[in-house]
Design an enzyme around this catalytic site. Structure first.
Site, short mmCIF file in Angstrom:
data_model
loop_
_atom_site.label_atom_id
_atom_site.label_comp_id
_atom_site.label_asym_id
_atom_site.label_seq_id
_atom_site.Cartn_x
_atom_site.Cartn_y
_atom_site.Cartn_z
N CYS A 212 17.41 32.16 -0.40
CA CYS A 212 17.35 33.29 0.53
C CYS A 212 17.89 34.53 -0.18
O CYS A 212 18.08 34.50 -1.40
CB CYS A 212 18.08 33.01 1.84
SG CYS A 212 19.88 32.94 1.73
N THR A 213 18.15 35.58 0.53
CA THR A 213 18.51 36.84 -0.12
C THR A 213 19.86 36.76 -0.82
O THR A 213 19.97 36.95 -2.03
CB THR A 213 18.52 37.99 0.91
OG1 THR A 213 17.23 38.06 1.54
CG2 THR A 213 18.82 39.32 0.22
N GLY A 214 20.92 36.47 -0.05
CA GLY A 214 22.27 36.50 -0.61
C GLY A 214 22.91 35.15 -0.82
O GLY A 214 24.01 35.07 -1.37
N ASN A 215 22.23 34.07 -0.36
CA ASN A 215 22.77 32.72 -0.49
C ASN A 215 24.11 32.57 0.25
O ASN A 215 25.01 31.88 -0.20
CB ASN A 215 22.92 32.33 -1.96
CG ASN A 215 23.26 30.86 -2.18
OD1 ASN A 215 24.01 30.51 -3.10
ND2 ASN A 215 22.75 29.98 -1.33
N CYS A 217 23.87 32.82 4.13
CA CYS A 217 23.55 32.54 5.53
C CYS A 217 22.57 31.37 5.69
O CYS A 217 22.95 30.26 6.05
CB CYS A 217 22.98 33.79 6.21
SG CYS A 217 24.10 35.19 6.27
N ARG A 218 21.29 31.62 5.38
CA ARG A 218 20.25 30.63 5.65
C ARG A 218 20.21 29.50 4.62
O ARG A 218 20.20 28.31 4.99
CB ARG A 218 18.88 31.31 5.71
CG ARG A 218 18.70 32.24 6.89
CD ARG A 218 17.52 33.20 6.70
NE ARG A 218 17.83 34.21 5.68
CZ ARG A 218 16.99 35.14 5.27
NH1 ARG A 218 15.75 35.16 5.77
NH2 ARG A 218 17.35 36.03 4.37
N ASP A 322 16.45 36.66 8.68
CA ASP A 322 17.85 36.71 8.25
C ASP A 322 18.76 37.04 9.45
O ASP A 322 18.61 38.11 10.05
CB ASP A 322 18.00 37.79 7.18
CG ASP A 322 19.34 37.71 6.45
OD1 ASP A 322 20.20 36.91 6.88
OD2 ASP A 322 19.51 38.45 5.47
#
Length: 353
Positions: A212-215, A217-218, A322
């Site tokens: 995912c984007t920032g590793n 949350c998802r 997100d």
């Protein structure tokens, strides 16, 4: 030397007669190194390559094929585990030696085996499909000398003997392929840029990496949910996660809370930035959105076979949005969707056993 570029390949029928007559040989780039090759069925062209390179005729050759679907076409049968390993590292820099009992390529066998590779180079794979035949491939050099990796040097040394160059964008360092034998056992015959320990681990316990984007949350939710199922069901599988932002950030509070409610401790999670090694080591790269998938493929375009949207597993391929900055309810909705798709992903894995 005539350049065969992308436009030529799109209109291949117009030059088919030209590039299949007179036993031609081709300069090409596999994605990692320059090579000289020819139609694998053309024994006179193979003799030309031996002459150009001053090469011992009995020495074996690697054959390039455009995809794993060609194994069935060539009558080559491998175990599900071995196919899964090839699916992870192909296209790429892995050469695999496999049993072959057919007649068409018997002249290229060594002890009843063929050495095959699916090249990373996209244009070259397109050319092979248009040629409708495997290509013999070997480094461009005089036997016993270092392989050449500069076009101007190749033109000066061998241009008169090689009529065609299959043009390719070249972004990767010249690295010899790793060679493995896939028969009843699994043996590394030559070390390249893929470590033996990594290959063995990938064969026995393939790695799923969620992106995912920032590793924070998802993808950590997906990683730890799958780890929990791996432990409970004793699956021969591994689970990790990564993102596109810098490493070292803690998991988001709501993601950690939801996992803790399920009895899963993710408190020690720190984000990891995606890199080429993670991409190579992963059997599947599972993204949360189409944008993530597109971004990965812009980094290494030839790994499209192992980049999947999580929602492709039992869903319609829609993005898992997100929840960063949202409420616990926003996170819970993402969590619920992730959990549902992971069940289907596990079923997909079991079908590869």
């Amino acid at each position: 030397m005539k350049v065969i570029n992308t436009k030529d390949i799109a209109n291949y029928e117009s030059i088919r007669a030209e590039v299949t007559s007179g036993n031609p040989v081709f300069l090409h780039h596999t994605g990692f190194m320059f090579g000289i090759g020819c139609d694998a069925r053309d024994q006179r062209a193979i003799q030309k390559i031996n002459r150009i390179k001053q090469r011992i005729p009995e020495k074996g050759y690697i054959m390039l094929i455009p995809g794993l679907d060609w194994l069935d076409r060539m009558g080559i049968s491998l175990s599900a585990k071995h196919i899964r390993l090839l699916d992870q590292y192909s296209p790429g820099n892995l050469t695999f030696v496999v049993p072959y009992s057919g007649d068409e390529y018997r002249h290229l066998t060594t002890d009843g085996t063929l050495a095959l590779r699916i090249p990373a180079a996209i244009n070259l794979r397109d050319f092979l499909r248009k040629l409708d035949a495997p290509m013999v491939s070997t480094s461009i050099n005089t036997a016993g000398e270092e392989p050449l990796n500069h076009l101007d040097t190749i033109y000066r040394r061998f241009g008169v003997d090689i009529p065609y160059y299959i043009e390719e964008k070249r972004k990767w360092e010249p690295i010899p392929s790793t060679i493995v034998r896939l028969q009843d056992d699994f043996t590394v015959l030559r070390a390249g840029n893929i470590p033996q320990a990594e290959l063995v681990q990938s064969l026995e316990k393939p790695l799923v990496t969620f992106i995912c984007t920032g590793n924070i949350c998802r993808s950590p939710i997906a990683e730890y949910l799958l780890k929990d199922r791996i432990e409970k069901e004793r699956l021969e599988l591994r689970s990790e996660s990564a993102g596109f932002l810098t490493s070292g950030n803690s998991i988001s509070k709501h993601s950690q809370t939801l996992l803790a409610d399920a009895g899963i401790d993710a408190s020690m999670h720190l984000s990891t930035q995606i890199n080429h090694e993670i991409i190579r080591k992963s059997w599947l790269l599972v993204t949360m959105t189409q944008e993530h998938k597109d971004r990965l493929l812009s980094i290494i375009p030839y790994v499209e076979n192992k980049v999947k949207l999580l929602s492709e597993f039992g869903g319609n391929g829609s993005d898992i949005e997100d929840p960063y900055g949202g409420s616990l309810s926003d996170y819970r909705y993402a969590y619920m969707r992730i959990e549902t798709h992971i069940q289907t992903l596990i079923e997909y894995y079991k079908n590869t056993q």
